[in-house]
Design a protein around this motif. Structure first.
Motif, PDB file in Angstrom:
ATOM      1  N   ASN A 702      16.559 -73.848 -35.415  1.00 13.40           N
ATOM      2  CA  ASN A 702      17.373 -74.824 -35.093  1.00 13.40           C
ATOM      3  C   ASN A 702      18.726 -74.171 -34.512  1.00 13.40           C
ATOM      4  OD1 ASN A 702      15.875 -76.385 -37.247  1.00 13.40           O
ATOM      5  ND2 ASN A 702      16.800 -77.684 -36.067  1.00 13.40           N
ATOM      6  N   LEU A 703      19.592 -74.840 -33.830  1.00 11.71           N
ATOM      7  CA  LEU A 703      20.928 -74.008 -33.193  1.00 11.71           C
ATOM      8  C   LEU A 703      21.590 -75.447 -33.226  1.00 11.71           C
ATOM      9  CD1 LEU A 703      22.144 -71.765 -31.864  1.00 11.71           C
ATOM     10  CD2 LEU A 703      21.602 -72.779 -29.647  1.00 11.71           C
ATOM     11  N   TRP A 704      22.785 -75.130 -33.828  1.00 13.42           N
ATOM     12  CA  TRP A 704      23.906 -76.170 -33.859  1.00 13.42           C
ATOM     13  C   TRP A 704      25.260 -75.463 -32.973  1.00 13.42           C
ATOM     14  CZ3 TRP A 704      24.565 -78.088 -39.595  1.00 13.42           C
ATOM     15  CH2 TRP A 704      23.413 -78.556 -40.033  1.00 13.42           C
ATOM     16  N   ALA A 705      25.905 -76.221 -32.110  1.00 17.07           N
ATOM     17  CA  ALA A 705      27.094 -75.825 -31.473  1.00 17.07           C
ATOM     18  C   ALA A 705      28.134 -76.886 -32.461  1.00 17.07           C
ATOM     19  CB  ALA A 705      27.074 -76.165 -30.164  1.00 17.07           C
ATOM     20  N   ILE A 706      28.982 -75.928 -33.409  1.00 18.03           N
ATOM     21  CA  ILE A 706      29.751 -76.582 -33.906  1.00 18.03           C
ATOM     22  C   ILE A 706      31.027 -76.783 -33.726  1.00 18.03           C
ATOM     23  CG2 ILE A 706      28.371 -75.901 -36.200  1.00 18.03           C
ATOM     24  CD1 ILE A 706      30.561 -74.126 -36.880  1.00 18.03           C
ATOM     25  N   GLY A 707      31.184 -76.375 -32.253  1.00 20.15           N
ATOM     26  CA  GLY A 707      32.676 -76.557 -31.705  1.00 20.15           C
ATOM     27  C   GLY A 707      33.480 -75.078 -31.685  1.00 20.15           C
ATOM     28  N   GLY A 708      34.278 -75.114 -30.677  1.00 22.06           N
ATOM     29  CA  GLY A 708      35.051 -73.993 -30.627  1.00 22.06           C
ATOM     30  C   GLY A 708      34.225 -72.851 -30.195  1.00 22.06           C
ATOM     31  N   ASP A 709      33.454 -72.840 -29.468  1.00 22.50           N
ATOM     32  CA  ASP A 709      32.322 -71.851 -29.005  1.00 22.50           C
ATOM     33  C   ASP A 709      31.645 -71.122 -30.255  1.00 22.50           C
ATOM     34  OD1 ASP A 709      32.877 -72.346 -26.275  1.00 22.50           O
ATOM     35  OD2 ASP A 709      34.528 -70.999 -26.383  1.00 22.50           O
ATOM     36  N   ARG A 710      31.596 -71.917 -31.283  1.00 17.19           N
ATOM     37  CA  ARG A 710      30.839 -71.335 -32.622  1.00 17.19           C
ATOM     38  C   ARG A 710      29.585 -71.938 -32.584  1.00 17.19           C
ATOM     39  NH1 ARG A 710      34.912 -72.996 -36.852  1.00 17.19           N
ATOM     40  NH2 ARG A 710      35.038 -74.838 -35.373  1.00 17.19           N
ATOM     41  N   TYR A 711      28.641 -71.163 -33.162  1.00 21.13           N
ATOM     42  CA  TYR A 711      26.903 -71.670 -33.168  1.00 21.13           C
ATOM     43  C   TYR A 711      26.620 -71.341 -34.706  1.00 21.13           C
ATOM     44  CZ  TYR A 711      27.232 -72.726 -28.198  1.00 21.13           C
ATOM     45  OH  TYR A 711      27.500 -73.383 -26.971  1.00 21.13           O
ATOM     46  N   TRP A 712      25.530 -72.068 -35.028  1.00 22.59           N
ATOM     47  CA  TRP A 712      24.643 -71.891 -36.166  1.00 22.59           C
ATOM     48  C   TRP A 712      23.425 -71.571 -35.598  1.00 22.59           C
ATOM     49  CZ3 TRP A 712      24.946 -74.269 -41.692  1.00 22.59           C
ATOM     50  CH2 TRP A 712      26.392 -74.214 -42.235  1.00 22.59           C
ATOM     51  N   VAL A 713      23.043 -70.316 -35.865  1.00 27.01           N
ATOM     52  CA  VAL A 713      21.665 -69.946 -35.473  1.00 27.01           C
ATOM     53  C   VAL A 713      20.701 -69.893 -36.909  1.00 27.01           C
ATOM     54  CG1 VAL A 713      19.947 -68.039 -34.842  1.00 27.01           C
ATOM     55  CG2 VAL A 713      22.288 -68.395 -33.574  1.00 27.01           C
ATOM     56  N   ILE A 714      19.900 -70.973 -36.889  1.00 22.21           N
ATOM     57  CA  ILE A 714      19.127 -71.251 -38.190  1.00 22.21           C
ATOM     58  C   ILE A 714      17.845 -71.003 -38.131  1.00 22.21           C
ATOM     59  CG2 ILE A 714      18.806 -73.047 -39.875  1.00 22.21           C
ATOM     60  CD1 ILE A 714      20.910 -74.672 -38.338  1.00 22.21           C
TER      61      ILE A 714
END
Length: 835
Positions: A702-714
């Motif tokens: 999974n990949l979340w784009a959480i805003g402000g060019d920040r991402y969670w690589v899950i």
């Protein structure tokens, strides 16, 4: 010999064709239940008799309203008219035995052997399972084999929706890993499988896991002669001989998928013409329960659209047995699965309670209250015992259709889990279009069939308890979208109104309801009858153009008209609002076109991939969808929730279904549902969300784009049970970060590596990547509770439609992008000591 012998010139039962007169003329044995027909039966007979010369007819009636008698008398009438031989097809042996008993009580001669001379002469009705007719060694005769086809005049297909999957199954060749065919076929396609999914290919090599990987149609068609040789060399093997004659002539059109345990080679739709007895019949009557969508009869059985939109139905649909439909765990957050199991065991002391589950894994949860757990091998025996007397609590695995439990055989029916199918090709299809309306309609039909197992006549009654949040969510959505039959929808609506008083109540509330219902509380009985009064059958106004196009295209493809087959789809894409289904249909068209125009097929496949990134990947063109932050988190969340859920109640029910899937489970294959739920959670929190590994075969789960060019690589290890984090798990997380840095190479993008795992302690030989975090299962449980609280809060007065209210509650429950990592993840601990 009777002193009145010789007075009768001929037996009316062998000459009358009007079904009403024929029913009266039949010489029934003493004690027969069938002395007089129901009004609803004579009504249907009259309508059929007026239209009897139409090649295909559909009869839609509620379960338990006498369809079997109607079908048998129709066949006898057809025999008397010279439209024989006559065949009555059923989905399984249990229903076959019931039809045979009914025929005996009606005084209609029957046999179960196609070779019987009385059947071939039109003097008796053949009663058989659908599998008896449709198999590669069919005694009716298979096209291209020496056996001469048996001519058939009239066929009744009873419980048609249950027969269709059985017929489809006969066009699917499954080759077990232990088969001598497995390795040669795997060698043929190993490179193309690796290109589709590195993870899936690795699982096939090791024989571990459940992931299914499709063979691209262009690779299958290229190697089809070699594959034919491998399979044909084993044509007499038990796993081959019943299927091979049905698919070998159309092998190039088959869908093919590998899993660690087996290979499935399946025609996308049944080629009905391989059994001339079926397609050559003068009359085919499809008897169905009152399901809302009959378009499957066009798509799978080639029934004309006009027939589907013009079924024979009684004037009233109120002739259904009584059902109370309860959803205790979804209605009241205080109730647990343990509470329901305990009360079910209590009900079973005086009533037969039947639990239907989708898998052995789910069945194991009931072992603390019963040892009566049965699969297809033992179901007939336990059903016979249920009908004979009190057995208690019985669990049936994957029997959502094909089981009849009338009267005291089942007074409480519990559905604990969504009906699911697990073949490799079904897993591929679920990956591609799972969660779409098209897939959910099929699931709803199976749920409704499952709910009908315990009510088999107008006078019957059964309490139905639904336990799975996903099941309840499907049913709730189906009711609101008119996907349930009218009578079932009326019963569900009445039950929902009653259950609303059970919000936040204990299991005692539902226990009292079941007890009063089984005691035939007069107030419930009156309300139930009033609810059903005036309910009529609904008919489809038009068969969806996609269903017509799919069948038409297949019919053209099997006669070699590949270009015309592709053209059948060209005009329907604009009728498909769901882009994932549109991509799936384009891929089907491209598979047909590839036989004559590989370049055109490749262009169409590229177009299909733009619509649906979960379908077949094109070599050297594989890429995941690039995601970006969706702007203001609360606004994005509110917009998503407003699109996905029409009402506050649908939001609550829908989120419970998501949270059910977001729960770790050791059940094989559950990780796919977990990753899908994680993607949905990203959207509902206002993030852009994707599943790169599913889309392209590489990258994180999974990949979340959480805003402000920040991402969670899950990376999600939801099936893990280990007390420590393995070196392989951490290496996989690190590789996913490497993938991110390659795909999102601009310096402004930053990634937080997150592992979901039971433990935060690496094994002695493992090291976490710098900056990586872990969401332990404990933290995950807290996260689910926060999501549940968030949904409950914004459901009040439809607050989910207000970005300001959503923003306040995102903050209150720790779900803001800035709070997320600190609140719900942890640093990895020091590695465990070396053993």
């Amino acid at each position: 010999m009777s002193i009145f012998g010789g007075l009768s010139q001929q037996n009316l039962a062998d000459s009358v064709t009007d079904p009403k007169r024929l029913f009266r003329a039949l010489t029934k044995p003493a004690g027969s239940r069938f002395q007089f027909p129901y009004d609803i039966q004579t009504e249907v007979w009259d309508k059929w008799y007026a239209r009897r010369d139409e090649a295909d007819l559909i009869v839609k009636m509620n379960t338990g309203s006498g369809k079997t008698v109607i079908g048998l008398v129709i066949l006898k009438s057809s025999l008397n008219e010279g439209k024989g031989p006559a065949v009555y097809l059923v989905p399984d042996r249990q229903l076959k035995a019931q039809v045979e008993a009914t025929a005996t009580e009606l005084g209609i001669a029957w046999v179960d052997d196609p070779a019987d001379a009385t059947f071939r002469r039109g003097q008796s009705v053949l009663i058989a399972t659908a599998q008896k007719m449709y198999n590669g060694l069919s005694r009716f005769g298979v096209r291209g084999t020496p056996r001469r086809p048996i001519p058939v005049g009239t066929i009744v297909v009873d419980d048609a929706h249950a027969c269709i999957p059985i017929i489809e199954h006969e066009f699917a060749l499954k080759i077990a890993r232990e088969s001598p065919m497995f390795d040669p076929l795997f060698a043929l396609f190993t490179d193309s499988l690796k290109a589709q999914s590195l993870v899936g290919h690795s699982a096939i090599v090791t024989g571990e896991g459940t992931q299914a990987v499709p063979v691209p149609y262009w690779e299958w068609q290229h190697h089809v002669e070699a594959a034919f040789g491998v399979i044909n060399a084993h044509a007499s093997a038990d796993e081959v001989k019943f299927v091979w004659p049905l698919i070998r002539d159309q092998l190039a059109l088959c869908d093919v998928a590998f899993s660690p345990g087996e290979i499935e080679i399946r025609l996308p739709y049944p080629d009905l013409s391989v059994i001339p007895s079926f397609v050559g019949a003068d009359r085919r009557i499809y008897m169905t329960a009152t399901l809302a969508d009959d378009s499957v009869l066009t798509m799978k059985m080639d029934v004309a659209p006009d027939c589907v939109t013009g079924p024979i139905v009684p004037a009233s649909a109120s002739d259904l047995g009584d059902r109370l439909i309860l959803t205790p765990m979804e209605t009241s957050a205080t109730i647990t699965h343990d509470d329901v199991r305990a009360r079910a065991a209590s009900w079973a002391r005086s009533h037969n309670v039947v639990v239907i589950v989708p898998s052995k894994y789910r069945a194991d949860a009931w072992r603390d209250v019963t040892m009566e757990i049965h699969d297809k091998e033992s179901v007939e025996d336990v059903v016979a015992r249920l009908k004979a007397g009190l057995v208690g609590l019985v669990v049936l695995i994957a029997r959502y259709d094909g089981v009849d439990l009338p009267d005291d055989a089942c007074r409480v029916l519990i559905l604990d889990g969504l009906p699911e199918r697990y073949s490799p090709q079904e897993l591929v299809e679920a990956t591609a279009i799972g969660g779409t309306d098209a897939m959910e309609v099929r699931q709803v039909q199976r749920i409704e069939q499952g709910m009908g197992r315990g009510v088999r006549s107008t006078d019957d009654y059964c309490a139905v308890v639904l336990l799975d949040a996903r099941l309840v969510e499907r049913l709730y959505t189906a009711a609101s979208q008119q996907q349930l039959s009218p009578a079932t929808r009326a019963q569900y609506d009445l039950s929902t109104r009653f259950s609303s008083a059970g919000r936040n109540q204990s299991m005692d509330f539902f226990d009292q309801a079941v007890t009063a219902f089984l005691g035939r509380d007069p107030q419930w009985v009156q309300a139930s009858k009033q609810e059903l009064e005036g309910v009529t059958y609904e008919q489809m106004e038009v068969v969806p153009s996609t269903a017509v196009a799919e069948r038409q295209a297949f019919n053209l493809a099997i006669v070699g008209r590949a270009t015309d087959a592709k053209a059948s789809f060209d005009t329907v894409y604009e009728d498909v609002p769901d882009y994932r289904v549109r991509g799936w249909l384009k891929q089907r068209a491209a598979a047909y076109l590839n036989a004559v125009d590989p370049v055109g097929a490749r262009e169409l496949q590229r177009s299909a991939r733009l619509d649906n990134s979960y379908i077949l990947k094109i070599p050297n063109e594989t890429a995941s969808r690039r995601i970006n932050g969706l702007g203001v988190q609360a606004v994005a969340s509110s917009e998503y929730l407003s699109r996905a859920y029409g009402t506050s109640r649908s939001l609550e029910v829908g989120l419970e279904a998501v949270l059910r899937d977001l729960t770790p489970s050791a059940e094989s294959g559950s990780h796919k549902r977990f990753e899908d739920a994680l993607e949905k959670v990203g959207f509902l929190l206002g993030y852009d969300s994707s599943r790169p590994d599913k889309e392209s075969g590489i990258g994180p789960d999974n990949l979340w784009a959480i805003g402000g060019d920040r991402y969670w690589v899950i990376e999600a290890k939801s099936e893990a049970i280990a007390a420590e984090v393995s070196r392989e798990n951490l290496a996989q997380l690190s590789q996913s970060v490497d993938w991110f840095e390659g795909e999102y190479a601009e310096p402004r993008f930053t990634a937080l590596p997150v592992l979901i795992h039971p433990s935060r302690t690496p094994m002695w030989n493992a090291n976490a990547r710098q900056g990586a975090r872990v969401m332990t299962f404990g933290k995950l449980a807290d996260f689910r509770q926060a999501l549940r609280g968030f949904a409950t809060a914004i459901s009040i007065n439809d607050r989910f439609r207000s970005p300001d209210d959503v923003a306040a509650n995102l903050s209150a429950f720790g779900l803001n992008a800035g709070q997320l990592a600190q609140r719900w993840t942890e640093d990895f601990a020091n590695a465990a000591p070396r053993p």
